[in-house]
Scaffold this active site. Structure first.
Site, mmCIF file in Angstrom:
data_model
loop_
_atom_site.group_PDB
_atom_site.id
_atom_site.type_symbol
_atom_site.label_atom_id
_atom_site.label_comp_id
_atom_site.label_asym_id
_atom_site.label_seq_id
_atom_site.Cartn_x
_atom_site.Cartn_y
_atom_site.Cartn_z
ATOM 1 N N LYS A 95 0.876 -1.182 0.000
ATOM 2 C CA LYS A 95 0.000 0.000 0.000
ATOM 3 C C LYS A 95 0.912 1.232 0.000
ATOM 4 O O LYS A 95 1.406 1.653 1.041
ATOM 5 C CB LYS A 95 -0.893 -0.013 1.256
ATOM 6 C CG LYS A 95 -2.228 0.658 1.098
ATOM 7 C CD LYS A 95 -2.181 2.129 0.752
ATOM 8 C CE LYS A 95 -1.906 3.007 1.953
ATOM 9 N NZ LYS A 95 -1.609 4.420 1.587
ATOM 10 N N GLU A 154 9.026 1.001 11.398
ATOM 11 C CA GLU A 154 10.107 1.975 11.152
ATOM 12 C C GLU A 154 9.462 3.342 11.228
ATOM 13 O O GLU A 154 8.744 3.745 10.312
ATOM 14 C CB GLU A 154 10.703 1.776 9.754
ATOM 15 C CG GLU A 154 11.143 0.348 9.429
ATOM 16 C CD GLU A 154 12.583 0.087 9.799
ATOM 17 O OE1 GLU A 154 13.190 0.950 10.448
ATOM 18 O OE2 GLU A 154 13.079 -1.004 9.471
ATOM 19 N N GLU A 198 9.464 16.087 15.338
ATOM 20 C CA GLU A 198 9.973 15.857 13.988
ATOM 21 C C GLU A 198 9.293 16.834 13.033
ATOM 22 O O GLU A 198 8.077 16.780 12.843
ATOM 23 C CB GLU A 198 9.667 14.410 13.570
ATOM 24 C CG GLU A 198 10.236 14.057 12.218
ATOM 25 C CD GLU A 198 9.881 12.637 11.784
ATOM 26 O OE1 GLU A 198 8.716 12.217 11.968
ATOM 27 O OE2 GLU A 198 10.772 11.953 11.259
HETATM 28 P P1 NAD Z 1 2.186 8.383 7.614
HETATM 29 O O1 NAD Z 1 2.285 7.623 8.882
HETATM 30 O O2 NAD Z 1 1.246 9.507 7.535
HETATM 31 O O3 NAD Z 1 1.803 7.416 6.406
HETATM 32 C C1 NAD Z 1 2.582 6.285 6.064
HETATM 33 C C2 NAD Z 1 1.704 5.276 5.356
HETATM 34 O O4 NAD Z 1 0.738 4.787 6.271
HETATM 35 C C3 NAD Z 1 0.934 5.825 4.164
HETATM 36 O O5 NAD Z 1 0.914 4.862 3.144
HETATM 37 C C4 NAD Z 1 -0.463 6.022 4.741
HETATM 38 O O6 NAD Z 1 -1.477 5.963 3.771
HETATM 39 C C5 NAD Z 1 -0.560 4.854 5.684
HETATM 40 N N1 NAD Z 1 -1.532 4.982 6.769
HETATM 41 C C6 NAD Z 1 -1.951 6.106 7.390
HETATM 42 N N2 NAD Z 1 -2.878 5.798 8.338
HETATM 43 C C7 NAD Z 1 -3.025 4.460 8.321
HETATM 44 C C8 NAD Z 1 -3.811 3.537 9.069
HETATM 45 N N3 NAD Z 1 -4.644 3.925 10.026
HETATM 46 N N4 NAD Z 1 -3.708 2.224 8.788
HETATM 47 C C9 NAD Z 1 -2.870 1.788 7.843
HETATM 48 N N5 NAD Z 1 -2.105 2.608 7.089
HETATM 49 C C10 NAD Z 1 -2.167 3.932 7.333
HETATM 50 O O7 NAD Z 1 3.689 8.848 7.298
HETATM 51 P P2 NAD Z 1 4.169 9.808 6.121
HETATM 52 O O8 NAD Z 1 3.766 11.203 6.468
HETATM 53 O O9 NAD Z 1 3.788 9.209 4.817
HETATM 54 O O10 NAD Z 1 5.759 9.645 6.232
HETATM 55 C C11 NAD Z 1 6.570 10.428 7.032
HETATM 56 C C12 NAD Z 1 6.958 9.695 8.305
HETATM 57 O O11 NAD Z 1 7.620 8.470 7.993
HETATM 58 C C13 NAD Z 1 7.945 10.463 9.163
HETATM 59 O O12 NAD Z 1 7.578 10.372 10.507
HETATM 60 C C14 NAD Z 1 9.272 9.729 8.933
HETATM 61 O O13 NAD Z 1 10.215 9.851 9.953
HETATM 62 C C15 NAD Z 1 8.789 8.330 8.789
HETATM 63 N N6 NAD Z 1 9.805 7.519 8.116
HETATM 64 C C16 NAD Z 1 10.500 6.594 8.856
HETATM 65 C C17 NAD Z 1 11.493 5.825 8.244
HETATM 66 C C18 NAD Z 1 12.275 4.808 9.046
HETATM 67 O O14 NAD Z 1 12.940 3.969 8.445
HETATM 68 N N7 NAD Z 1 12.225 4.828 10.374
HETATM 69 C C19 NAD Z 1 11.765 5.991 6.882
HETATM 70 C C20 NAD Z 1 11.042 6.951 6.172
HETATM 71 C C21 NAD Z 1 10.053 7.698 6.794
#
Ligand code: NAD
Length: 493
Positions: A173, A248, A381
């Site tokens: 997804k 992650e 962040e």
């Molecule tokens: P997000 O959590 O908003 O979304 C990530 C994914 O989760 C998207 O595909 C979204 O559609 C999905 N999602 C959202 N709500 C959901 C739910 N209730 N159930 C299932 N899926 C759901 O994150 P973002 O804004 O896309 O990305 C930025 C974040 O990702 C930052 O916090 C960043 O630090 C983190 N990040 C972490 C790593 C790591 O390796 N630790 C790497 C890259 C990004």
């Protein structure tokens, strides 16, 4: 139209919905994208289940799977220009960083985990003359892979490659703000003749496509990369069906510069680590802890460098900083500038839209000084090109400040004294530490965060620990004693 990919076919949403993906440089629509719902997720999970239960993939010899995954890597390189074009259009990440960094790394994810698939084996536990006990790794089942928008193609392949190498099938997804490049995985799966149902992709929003994937009883594993708050919600939603999770999550990683460091290299590292990838990097060194004795000099040099980071069209090869992903995210980053001022910090460089870019989600490279570690801009962040500088007096204070945060993803330590580098590095509560280096990855090492930055590790054999199930087999070699219940004796113990 960017469609779902199910059973090796591109398909529209069962309910017919779609949404627009925007070009962050202009905020004009780039493409219509199929908007997945629970029905599409169910269709994809069923395809993945059939492929797992009855298809050839989990039962292929590892070398056969590896051959197909190496082919995947080759095809990524063959289509690198098209993938990079979509990724740059969709994310605004500068061309130089996509072409040299993200796309070749995506290909490497496949070749690396293909090789690993042939290397990770089982374990033997001989019991002198009585038992030959051994444990084998088996594919676990259907995995749900949920990814964020910051480096979509690299992160999608970071999950898909080990998941498939271990013999599972999956439903990916992708993030709703950057769905374009994922379509290449479907095209390449067709070209590589991956068996149907092994890789499925459902687009859509978190609540409507991500959540049903997490709750689906046909899914055993969830590998999630994204925000910490989303991670918590996913853990709750997956509890009823007892999923195994890899999380992650977010970070607010310190870069610590001691007075005895090679200051020129430390400056290069500090600038790269927060202004590359438009500052939208999970392992960004977004808190700069500077020894007080070098504070004025280092900040003066830093301000010059930050002000000179070239903002521009992400397609321009000279661009170093492109637009942020989405207007909502731009507003979030911009709001932190008000927070910084309200808390008494100083925005020394940047802090707003560059005047020469009235359109799109451009944000100036920004440097915040006169800050302390308890300010919100130092604790939260921001996920943009924003660096917060905080002074420290000595090693003990540097470690205390580094650890005074809820996150624990990465840390960067700069010192001319390697003993100190190691000592400080090991005392920092972070899953990943670099000493005198920016984020140079070694794919064999455990990758992930502690505290609120994640649960579990991926990378190298650690990915296989997550994606496989151990099955332990005990083979009796002789006739060991079996307590004879029901034989009328007295030794039935
Ligand atoms: P997000 O959590 O908003 O979304 C990530 C994914 O989760 C998207 O595909 C979204 O559609 C999905 N999602 C959202 N709500 C959901 C739910 N209730 N159930 C299932 N899926 C759901 O994150 P973002 O804004 O896309 O990305 C930025 C974040 O990702 C930052 O916090 C960043 O630090 C983190 N990040 C972490 C790593 C790591 O390796 N630790 C790497 C890259 C990004």
């Amino acid at each position: 139209m960017i469609e779902h990919f199910i059973d090796n076919q591109f398909v529209t949403s069962l309910e017919g919905g779609s949404f627009e993906s925007l070009n962050p440089a202009t905020n004009r629509p780039l493409a219509q994208v199929a908007d997945g719902t629970a029905a599409d997720v169910d269709r994809a999970v069923q395809a993945a289940r059939r492929a797992f239960d009855a298809g050839p993939w989990p039962r292929l010899p590892a070398e056969e799977r590896a051959r197909l995954l190496r082919r995947f890597g080759e095809l990524i390189l063959a289509h690198a220009a098209g993938i990079a074009e979509d990724e740059i259009n969709d994310t605004g990440v500068p061309a130089a960083q996509v072409k040299v960094g993200a796309v070749p790394r995506a290909a490497e994810n496949f070749t690396f985990f293909a090789d690993m698939a042939t290397q990770v084996g089982g374990e033997q536990f001989p019991v002198e003359g009585k038992f030959s006990n051994y444990a084998v790794r088996k594919p676990t089942g259907v995995a749900g892979l949920i990814t964020p928008w910051n480096t979509p193609f690299m992160l999608e392949t970071w999950k898909v490659a080990p998941c498939l190498a271990a013999g599972n099938t999956c439903v990916l997804k992708p993030a709703e703000w950057s769905p374009l490049s994922a379509a290449w995985l479907g095209r390449i799966a067709q070209e590589a003749e991956l068996p149907a149902g092994v890789l499925n992709i459902v687009h859509g929003f978190g609540e409507t496509a991500g959540a049903p994937l997490v709750a689906h009883p046909g899914v055993q594993l969830i590998s999630f990369t994204g925000e910490t708050t989303t991670g918590s919600e996913i853990l709750r939603n997956g509890a009823a069906t007892l999923k195994r999770f890899s999380m992650e999550l977010g970070g607010k990683s310190p870069t610590i510069v001691f007075e005895d460091a090679d200051l020129e290299r430390a400056l290069d590292g500090a600038v790269w680590q927060v202004y590359s990838l438009n500052g939208e990097r999970c392992t960004a060194g977004s808190r700069l802890l500077l020894q007080a004795s070098i504070y004025d000099r280092f900040v003066a040099d830093l301000a010059g460098r930050v002000g000179a980071v070239r903002v521009g069209d992400p397609h321009d090869p000279a661009t170093e900083l492109g637009p942020l992903i989405h207007p909502d995210h731009w507003r979030r980053v911009r709001n932190y500038m008000d927070t910084a001022r309200a808390e008494g910090a100083e925005i020394l460089v940047g802090g707003d839209r560059p005047p020469e870019f009235p359109q799109g989600n451009y944000f100036q490279p920004t440097l915040i000084t006169r800050a302390h570690n308890r300010m919100r801009v130092a604790q939260e962040e921001i996920f943009g090109p924003v660096l917060v500088v905080i002074p420290f007096q000595d090693e003990a204070e540097a470690v205390a400040l580094a650890n005074d945060i809820r996150y624990g993803l990465a840390a960067y330590v700069w010192s001319g004294d390697l003993d100190r580098g190691r000592r400080v590095g090991e005392r920092i509560e972070a899953g990943l530490v670099w000493v005198n280096s920016h984020n140079v990855r070694d794919l064999r090492t455990p990758f992930g965060g502690c505290k609120m930055s994640g649960i579990g590790r991926e990378g190298g054999k650690y990915s296989f620990d997550f994606y496989t199930e151990w099955s332990t087999v005990h083979v009796a070699l002789g006739e060991h004693r079996i307590p004879p219940l029901g034989k009328g004796g007295t030794d039935g113990r």
